[in-house]
Scaffold this active site. Sequence first.
Site, PDB file in Angstrom:
ATOM      1  N   ASN A  15      -3.189 -55.617 -28.434  1.00  8.93           N
ATOM      2  CA  ASN A  15      -1.883 -54.913 -28.266  1.00  8.93           C
ATOM      3  C   ASN A  15      -0.913 -56.150 -28.889  1.00  8.93           C
ATOM      4  O   ASN A  15      -0.660 -57.278 -28.255  1.00  8.93           O
ATOM      5  CB  ASN A  15      -1.269 -54.739 -26.747  1.00  8.93           C
ATOM      6  CG  ASN A  15       0.015 -54.075 -26.943  1.00  8.93           C
ATOM      7  OD1 ASN A  15       0.986 -54.507 -27.463  1.00  8.93           O
ATOM      8  ND2 ASN A  15       0.100 -52.892 -26.181  1.00  8.93           N
ATOM      9  N   HIS A  18       3.738 -58.024 -28.227  1.00  8.10           N
ATOM     10  CA  HIS A  18       4.451 -59.127 -27.934  1.00  8.10           C
ATOM     11  C   HIS A  18       4.615 -59.943 -28.895  1.00  8.10           C
ATOM     12  O   HIS A  18       5.482 -61.128 -28.815  1.00  8.10           O
ATOM     13  CB  HIS A  18       3.293 -59.827 -26.833  1.00  8.10           C
ATOM     14  CG  HIS A  18       2.892 -58.902 -25.735  1.00  8.10           C
ATOM     15  ND1 HIS A  18       3.790 -58.701 -24.756  1.00  8.10           N
ATOM     16  CD2 HIS A  18       1.710 -58.232 -25.850  1.00  8.10           C
ATOM     17  CE1 HIS A  18       3.152 -57.599 -24.102  1.00  8.10           C
ATOM     18  NE2 HIS A  18       1.844 -57.198 -24.520  1.00  8.10           N
ATOM     19  N   HIS A  51       3.111 -50.270 -29.428  1.00  9.86           N
ATOM     20  CA  HIS A  51       3.804 -49.137 -28.635  1.00  9.86           C
ATOM     21  C   HIS A  51       5.139 -49.357 -29.416  1.00  9.86           C
ATOM     22  O   HIS A  51       5.968 -50.073 -29.404  1.00  9.86           O
ATOM     23  CB  HIS A  51       4.049 -49.838 -27.299  1.00  9.86           C
ATOM     24  CG  HIS A  51       4.731 -48.853 -26.410  1.00  9.86           C
ATOM     25  ND1 HIS A  51       4.946 -49.252 -25.129  1.00  9.86           N
ATOM     26  CD2 HIS A  51       5.268 -47.621 -26.473  1.00  9.86           C
ATOM     27  CE1 HIS A  51       5.507 -48.077 -24.320  1.00  9.86           C
ATOM     28  NE2 HIS A  51       5.834 -47.335 -25.485  1.00  9.86           N
ATOM     29  N   ARG A  53       8.568 -47.938 -29.011  1.00  8.40           N
ATOM     30  CA  ARG A  53       9.271 -47.443 -27.751  1.00  8.40           C
ATOM     31  C   ARG A  53      10.567 -46.857 -28.419  1.00  8.40           C
ATOM     32  O   ARG A  53      10.976 -47.200 -29.508  1.00  8.40           O
ATOM     33  CB  ARG A  53       9.797 -48.729 -26.912  1.00  8.40           C
ATOM     34  CG  ARG A  53       8.312 -49.042 -25.916  1.00  8.40           C
ATOM     35  CD  ARG A  53       9.138 -50.407 -25.138  1.00  8.40           C
ATOM     36  NE  ARG A  53       9.574 -49.901 -24.035  1.00  8.40           N
ATOM     37  CZ  ARG A  53       8.936 -49.801 -22.726  1.00  8.40           C
ATOM     38  NH1 ARG A  53       7.835 -50.426 -22.767  1.00  8.40           N
ATOM     39  NH2 ARG A  53       9.385 -49.106 -21.809  1.00  8.40           N
ATOM     40  N   ARG A  57      12.585 -52.013 -28.699  1.00 12.80           N
ATOM     41  CA  ARG A  57      12.994 -53.286 -28.240  1.00 12.80           C
ATOM     42  C   ARG A  57      12.016 -54.298 -28.883  1.00 12.80           C
ATOM     43  O   ARG A  57      12.317 -55.398 -29.069  1.00 12.80           O
ATOM     44  CB  ARG A  57      12.877 -53.556 -26.859  1.00 12.80           C
ATOM     45  CG  ARG A  57      11.554 -53.336 -26.256  1.00 12.80           C
ATOM     46  CD  ARG A  57      11.415 -53.821 -24.680  1.00 12.80           C
ATOM     47  NE  ARG A  57      11.948 -52.772 -24.034  1.00 12.80           N
ATOM     48  CZ  ARG A  57      11.841 -52.253 -22.654  1.00 12.80           C
ATOM     49  NH1 ARG A  57      10.751 -53.152 -21.904  1.00 12.80           N
ATOM     50  NH2 ARG A  57      12.444 -51.407 -21.796  1.00 12.80           N
ATOM     51  N   GLU A  78       0.722 -46.508 -29.219  1.00 12.38           N
ATOM     52  CA  GLU A  78       1.234 -46.042 -28.035  1.00 12.38           C
ATOM     53  C   GLU A  78       2.383 -45.237 -28.164  1.00 12.38           C
ATOM     54  O   GLU A  78       3.283 -46.067 -28.777  1.00 12.38           O
ATOM     55  CB  GLU A  78       1.189 -47.293 -27.014  1.00 12.38           C
ATOM     56  CG  GLU A  78       0.094 -47.767 -26.268  1.00 12.38           C
ATOM     57  CD  GLU A  78       0.206 -48.924 -25.347  1.00 12.38           C
ATOM     58  OE1 GLU A  78       1.750 -48.983 -24.850  1.00 12.38           O
ATOM     59  OE2 GLU A  78      -0.386 -49.725 -25.167  1.00 12.38           O
ATOM     60  N   THR A 109       5.179 -51.225 -19.464  1.00 17.79           N
ATOM     61  CA  THR A 109       4.790 -50.012 -18.625  1.00 17.79           C
ATOM     62  C   THR A 109       4.370 -50.141 -17.129  1.00 17.79           C
ATOM     63  O   THR A 109       3.312 -50.909 -16.929  1.00 17.79           O
ATOM     64  CB  THR A 109       3.673 -49.373 -19.496  1.00 17.79           C
ATOM     65  OG1 THR A 109       3.875 -49.560 -21.159  1.00 17.79           O
ATOM     66  CG2 THR A 109       3.344 -47.985 -19.244  1.00 17.79           C
ATOM     67  N   GLU A 159      -7.019 -43.977 -20.392  1.00 17.66           N
ATOM     68  CA  GLU A 159      -6.845 -45.428 -20.393  1.00 17.66           C
ATOM     69  C   GLU A 159      -6.325 -45.511 -18.997  1.00 17.66           C
ATOM     70  O   GLU A 159      -5.333 -45.134 -18.597  1.00 17.66           O
ATOM     71  CB  GLU A 159      -5.736 -46.008 -21.518  1.00 17.66           C
ATOM     72  CG  GLU A 159      -5.978 -47.410 -21.448  1.00 17.66           C
ATOM     73  CD  GLU A 159      -4.829 -48.208 -22.167  1.00 17.66           C
ATOM     74  OE1 GLU A 159      -4.355 -47.564 -23.241  1.00 17.66           O
ATOM     75  OE2 GLU A 159      -4.600 -49.354 -21.853  1.00 17.66           O
ATOM     76  N   HIS A 196      -3.987 -53.318 -19.208  1.00 17.23           N
ATOM     77  CA  HIS A 196      -2.468 -53.857 -18.620  1.00 17.23           C
ATOM     78  C   HIS A 196      -2.861 -54.915 -17.880  1.00 17.23           C
ATOM     79  O   HIS A 196      -3.735 -54.825 -16.711  1.00 17.23           O
ATOM     80  CB  HIS A 196      -1.750 -52.721 -17.877  1.00 17.23           C
ATOM     81  CG  HIS A 196      -0.600 -53.081 -17.825  1.00 17.23           C
ATOM     82  ND1 HIS A 196       0.252 -53.951 -17.102  1.00 17.23           N
ATOM     83  CD2 HIS A 196       0.413 -52.555 -18.528  1.00 17.23           C
ATOM     84  CE1 HIS A 196       1.367 -53.955 -17.477  1.00 17.23           C
ATOM     85  NE2 HIS A 196       1.780 -53.133 -18.334  1.00 17.23           N
TER      86      HIS A 196
HETATM   87  N1  PXP Z   1      -2.301 -50.625 -22.342  1.00 14.14           N
HETATM   88  C1  PXP Z   1      -1.106 -49.934 -22.215  1.00 14.14           C
HETATM   89  C2  PXP Z   1      -0.937 -48.436 -22.275  1.00 14.14           C
HETATM   90  C3  PXP Z   1       0.205 -50.671 -22.091  1.00 14.14           C
HETATM   91  O1  PXP Z   1       1.548 -50.202 -22.341  1.00 14.14           O
HETATM   92  C4  PXP Z   1      -0.194 -52.224 -22.270  1.00 14.14           C
HETATM   93  C5  PXP Z   1       1.317 -53.043 -22.290  1.00 14.14           C
HETATM   94  O2  PXP Z   1       1.719 -53.558 -23.397  1.00 14.14           O
HETATM   95  C6  PXP Z   1      -1.166 -52.738 -22.346  1.00 14.14           C
HETATM   96  C7  PXP Z   1      -2.494 -51.903 -22.331  1.00 14.14           C
HETATM   97  C8  PXP Z   1      -1.640 -54.246 -22.524  1.00 14.14           C
HETATM   98  O3  PXP Z   1      -1.163 -54.687 -21.320  1.00 14.14           O
HETATM   99  P1  PXP Z   1      -0.844 -56.468 -21.529  1.00 14.14           P
HETATM  100  O4  PXP Z   1       0.091 -56.676 -22.658  1.00 14.14           O
HETATM  101  O5  PXP Z   1      -0.516 -56.807 -20.016  1.00 14.14           O
HETATM  102  O6  PXP Z   1      -2.364 -57.011 -21.736  1.00 14.14           O
END
Ligand code: PXP
Length: 250
Positions: A15, A18, A51, A53, A57, A78, A109, A159, A196
């Site tokens: 993901n 970040h 994602h 959004r 952001r 996402e 999330t 998921e 997550h």
């Molecule tokens: N899966 C989903 C649906 C998410 O919203 C996120 C958050 O970005 C993640 C996985 C990954 O989570 P993390 O960034 O805590 O590894």
Amino acid sequence: MTALHHPPFQRLYINIDHVATIRQARRTDEPDPVAAALACEGAGAHGITAHLREDRRHIQDDDVTRLAASVQTVFNLEMACTEEMLTIAERLRPYQVTFVPERREEVTTEGGLNVTHAPDLLARAIERMRNAGIRSSLFIDPSPVMVEQSRALGADAIELHTGRYAHHPDDPAQLDALASAAALAHARGLHVHAGHGLTVRNVTAVAAIPEIEELNIGHSIVSRAVFVGIAVAVVEMRDAMDRARSALHT
Ligand code: PXP
């Protein structure tokens, strides 16, 4: 309904939101999440997750357009289940969309999608994605009700939200909930993903749940990348997952 076979290894999707969060702190053009995605793929990631959004952001429209064109593995978009996002998905045609709940005030999330709420809307969205050749995954809490309802709505995959487990890794009830939701979903013919809050330390127990095919991991990998680079961070995570997985087969 025949159950799917257990996959021999687990896929790691990164993901990269970040990375965009860091860029947006300065509203500049670095670091570029697309360049990060390509570096992750080069280091062995099996897919890229982003994602988009509603409040933009972190990931921007231009990012998802470039990701859809550049990702060499698979792109998992996402998004919330809104008309705007469904139209974007139909245009970009990612390999997969993951429907997530979205609240403007949340930092990330926070919980799974309540798939018992507005089921017709979700079922129609899944059908629309299927007609566009896109598979749909639903980000849900690990509960039997949510799994059964995801199946009833026609999703291809779920998921499982691992956030509660990540916050309470020593509470066996959290891991049990993930393991039984994964087994139930698998028995119903759903593909099983999870994510997550996973880190190199807490990923082992989740990677060892045989029905889970795919993990979506972001924050801990991008955090680790600050010290060792994103390629090494990806390799470290894959090693941790592969070790847990091979222990399962010995
Ligand atoms: N899966 C989903 C649906 C998410 O919203 C996120 C958050 O970005 C993640 C996985 C990954 O989570 P993390 O960034 O805590 O590894």
